[in-house]
Design a protein around this motif. Structure first.
Motif, mmCIF file in Angstrom:
data_model
loop_
_atom_site.group_PDB
_atom_site.id
_atom_site.type_symbol
_atom_site.label_atom_id
_atom_site.label_comp_id
_atom_site.label_asym_id
_atom_site.label_seq_id
_atom_site.Cartn_x
_atom_site.Cartn_y
_atom_site.Cartn_z
ATOM 1 N N SER A 330 0.794 -1.200 -0.114
ATOM 2 C CA SER A 330 0.061 0.149 0.238
ATOM 3 C C SER A 330 0.844 1.157 0.146
ATOM 4 O O SER A 330 2.120 0.954 -0.234
ATOM 5 N N ARG A 331 0.199 2.260 0.118
ATOM 6 C CA ARG A 331 1.143 3.574 0.186
ATOM 7 C C ARG A 331 2.311 3.769 1.320
ATOM 8 O O ARG A 331 3.189 3.937 0.840
ATOM 9 N N ALA A 332 1.835 3.091 2.275
ATOM 10 C CA ALA A 332 2.924 3.157 3.383
ATOM 11 C C ALA A 332 4.124 2.323 3.213
ATOM 12 O O ALA A 332 5.126 2.814 3.618
ATOM 13 N N ASP A 333 4.033 1.247 2.222
ATOM 14 C CA ASP A 333 5.296 0.409 1.953
ATOM 15 C C ASP A 333 5.728 1.183 0.818
ATOM 16 O O ASP A 333 7.043 0.829 0.418
ATOM 17 N N LEU A 334 5.518 2.214 -0.051
ATOM 18 C CA LEU A 334 6.247 2.942 -1.004
ATOM 19 C C LEU A 334 6.741 4.193 -0.801
ATOM 20 O O LEU A 334 7.678 4.711 -1.440
ATOM 21 N N VAL A 335 6.012 5.022 0.253
ATOM 22 C CA VAL A 335 6.107 6.470 0.415
ATOM 23 C C VAL A 335 7.054 6.505 1.676
ATOM 24 O O VAL A 335 6.906 6.057 2.799
ATOM 25 N N GLN A 347 11.457 1.633 -4.948
ATOM 26 C CA GLN A 347 12.437 0.764 -6.004
ATOM 27 C C GLN A 347 12.622 -0.734 -5.220
ATOM 28 O O GLN A 347 12.615 -1.645 -6.005
ATOM 29 N N GLU A 348 12.891 -0.755 -3.971
ATOM 30 C CA GLU A 348 13.085 -2.121 -3.079
ATOM 31 C C GLU A 348 11.711 -2.791 -3.135
ATOM 32 O O GLU A 348 11.788 -4.103 -3.447
ATOM 33 N N LYS A 349 10.614 -2.311 -2.980
ATOM 34 C CA LYS A 349 9.390 -2.831 -3.162
ATOM 35 C C LYS A 349 9.005 -3.545 -4.445
ATOM 36 O O LYS A 349 8.646 -4.854 -4.454
ATOM 37 N N ILE A 350 9.529 -2.915 -5.602
ATOM 38 C CA ILE A 350 9.186 -3.352 -6.945
ATOM 39 C C ILE A 350 10.280 -4.300 -7.186
ATOM 40 O O ILE A 350 9.879 -5.568 -7.755
ATOM 41 N N GLU A 351 11.531 -4.096 -6.806
ATOM 42 C CA GLU A 351 12.382 -5.303 -6.943
ATOM 43 C C GLU A 351 12.191 -6.545 -6.272
ATOM 44 O O GLU A 351 12.508 -7.757 -6.893
ATOM 45 N N ASP A 384 6.314 8.251 -10.009
ATOM 46 C CA ASP A 384 7.255 8.523 -11.156
ATOM 47 C C ASP A 384 8.254 7.384 -10.957
ATOM 48 O O ASP A 384 8.733 6.684 -12.156
ATOM 49 N N THR A 385 8.798 6.918 -10.023
ATOM 50 C CA THR A 385 9.710 5.450 -9.640
ATOM 51 C C THR A 385 8.862 4.395 -10.239
ATOM 52 O O THR A 385 9.716 3.727 -10.932
#
Length: 597
Positions: A330-335, A347-351, A384-385
């Motif tokens: 969710s947002r908390a994991d990305l922001v 980037q770490e979450k997407i990787e 954007d990332t």
């Protein structure tokens, strides 16, 4: 939930105190050591580093118990191959509590102040750890405290340690599985745990065995070893389905879902598209370059996360992705909380999701701001990332964003990059009353509970009201799960008060009308409902003749008076205006026949 955590804390500390007190007796400790040797534990080697400390034997008991609870919890969380948000929250809360004791081991001291973002790393390291008190199934101390509890019982004749340990494990698993196991993998995991405890509880209490041999009979040893060995897979990839198996499993899971006809049609359309593209590629024809990123729109509890996992299996089944894994966030994991942190976190979450699916729930929060311009800037940085990494890894990543319909449309429109990449939409409509009832019935069946006609009647009334009064915050299947969990709680309270001789298997399984909490929705006094004229509508499965019935026939086998075909009378079609103040969805005609008097 708060009561469950208090129960865990109480049982954890009670077990530490009781086992520590038992081991403080030198004679008991000596007997326990001999028994542990026969249970496959190198007692002297394992306990050597603890004995020179002033907190012996409490330090050993704490680390051993924390290790075992983490082993069972982390294995349960990944038992179905996925980790959803609720499971991750339980994993974090329990790991944060237990890692304080594990930090007595130097290799875990860096996790003493465990954060939510570190819990996956911690669990991965722990499950691969084959050193003493690590979480690997082939480690030298696997389920050490379970064996220790048995050894103490053998030395003292007191089985309360084993019973407390079992209760502790059951409470943790109830938290992980949300009350009851929700799929076959979780049920299989529970069966393994129950097999271990059933065997341990049946082992004879004898510190010495004839000839100084094993404490176990051959059958007991086999049963416990089988449970221990299979509880945690040594190679997580070993049990991964092949692409063909994953595709078959995905379609079976799709078919088994209650309701969602539009969603099922869209997923089958996707499957047909992918199959044809696969066949075109086989014949050397051009294949489509359409994007496979999705927007799932719908209210909470409509199955978006479940279908995301099915889509992950389908894409893996057609070998468009290398794994069926779905990483949920969710947002908390990305922001992040400061400038520069958001890009790194995203980037770490997407990787972590590469070669699989990234599922972002409530994705609209990335553009919603909510706490001023600063936070909105961070959300834009995450978007954007994400867009850049979607382009850089277009062959290794599928992203599914999900949330409320209106908010998701607004979210996609905020950025041209989102509009160009997310072109596939699947709309998840609210479940109707019949589906809500079927979902409740499935929860009951999975939990090995049955329903009486009166419990069906009350549940039908409650779900009819909930559906009639719903808004975009209506929880759908989540609401039904809450009703089910309250029902088994009320059932437990009611049955607990019965004389022991009245508590039979049937009583333990049957949910009655009093177990359905009508105030789950709002302040409804069930005793004030006038059910004397209540009717439910049904239809013969053979000749389609309509009929209506009273409460006593709900969910029961009845015979059609027209064609004499037997069928189960449905319990979800409450006839309109037959209960004052309760709306109904079906109105009878002059041709309908009442099958009871």
């Amino acid at each position: 939930m708060p009561d469950a955590w208090k129960q865990i804390d109480d049982d954890f500390n009670r077990l530490i105190r009781s086992l520590t007190a038992a081991l403080a007796d030198r004679q008991v400790a000596h007997t326990v050591g001999e028994t542990m040797q026969r249970l496959g534990i190198d007692w002297d080697d394992v306990t050597e580093r603890f004995r020179d400390l002033p907190t012996w034997p409490q330090n050993l008991v704490r680390v051993a118990l924390a290790s075992d609870l983490l082993t069972v919890m982390s294995s349960a969380v990944v038992s179905d191959g996925q980790i959803d948000d609720d499971e991750m929250r339980v994993a974090y809360d329990l790991s944060r509590y237990l890692v304080l004791y594990m930090s007595a081991l130097e290799r875990y001291r860096s996790f003493a102040d465990l954060t939510y973002d570190e819990v996956r790393l911690f669990m991965d390291q722990f499950q691969r750890d084959s050193l003493p008190f690590g979480g690997r199934g082939d480690g030298p101390t696997f389920l050490f405290s379970a064996r220790l509890s048995l050894a103490v019982a053998s030395a003292t004749g007191n089985r309360t340690h084993m019973q407390t340990f079992e209760t502790l494990i059951q409470t943790i698993l109830s938290l992980v599985f949300g009350g009851v196991p929700r799929c076959s993998a979780e049920r299989e995991f529970m069966a393994k745990i129950e097999k271990i405890f059933a065997t341990l509880q049946g082992v004879r209490l004898s510190g010495q065995s004839p000839g100084g041999g094993s404490l176990w009979t051959a059958g007991e040893q086999t049963a416990v070893d089988d449970g221990y060995d299979k509880l945690v897979s040594e190679n997580p990839d070993a049990e991964r389905l092949t692409p063909d198996e994953a595709l078959t499993a995905a379609m079976q899971e799709l078919d088994s879902l209650v309701g969602l006809p539009g969603v099922k049609a869209e997923v089958r359309r996707l499957t047909a598209f992918l199959k044809i593209q696969q066949q075109r590629k086989k014949y050397g024809l051009r294949t489509s370059t359409q994007t496979l990123h999705f927007v799932f729109t719908g209210n909470p509890g409509t199955g978006k996360t479940t279908v995301a996992r099915i889509v992950g299996k389908i894409l893996y089944g057609f070998e468009l992705l290398k794994t069926p894994n779905v990483v949920e966030c969710s947002r908390a994991d990305l922001v992040g909380g400061y400038v520069g942190q958001t890009a790194i976190k995203t980037q770490e979450k997407i990787e972590s999701a590469l070669d699989g699916v990234l599922f972002i729930d409530e994705a609209y929060a990335l553009s919603a701001g909510g706490e001023g311009e600063r936070r909105d800037t961070f959300g834009s940085e995450a978007i954007d990332t994400m867009l850049k990494m979607m382009e850089d890894h277009r062959d290794r990543l599928v992203v599914i964003v999900a949330g409320y319909p209106r908010l998701m449309r607004e979210f996609i429109e905020t950025n041209p990059g989102l509009q160009s990449r997310f072109t596939r939409y699947i709309d998840f409509e609210d479940f109707d009353v019949a589906d809500l009832c079927r979902i409740f019935e499935k929860f009951c069946a999975d939990g090995e509970y049955s329903l009486s006609p009166h419990s069906r009647a009350r549940a039908s009334i409650l779900f009819t009201l909930a559906h009639h009064e719903r808004d975009e915050r209506f929880g759908n299947a989540r609401f039904i799960r809450n009703v089910f969990e309250q029902a088994i709680g009320l059932h437990s309270e009611r049955v607990h008060q019965l004389p022991p001789e009245q508590i039979t298997r049937e009583v333990l399984m049957l949910l009655d009308g009093a177990d359905i909490a009508m105030n789950t929705l709002r302040n409804i006094d069930a005793e004030q409902l006038d059910l004397s004229a209540a009717r439910w509508h049904g239809q013969c499965e053979s000749c389609q003749t309509s009929s209506s019935c009273k409460i006593d026939f709900l969910g029961q086998r009845v015979t059609c008076r027209k064609c004499q075909t037997a069928f189960t009378f449905p319990w979800w079609n409450l006839v309109a205006n037959t209960i004052p103040g309760v709306p109904g969805g079906w109105r009878p005609t002059a041709e309908d026949v009442e099958i009871d008097s």
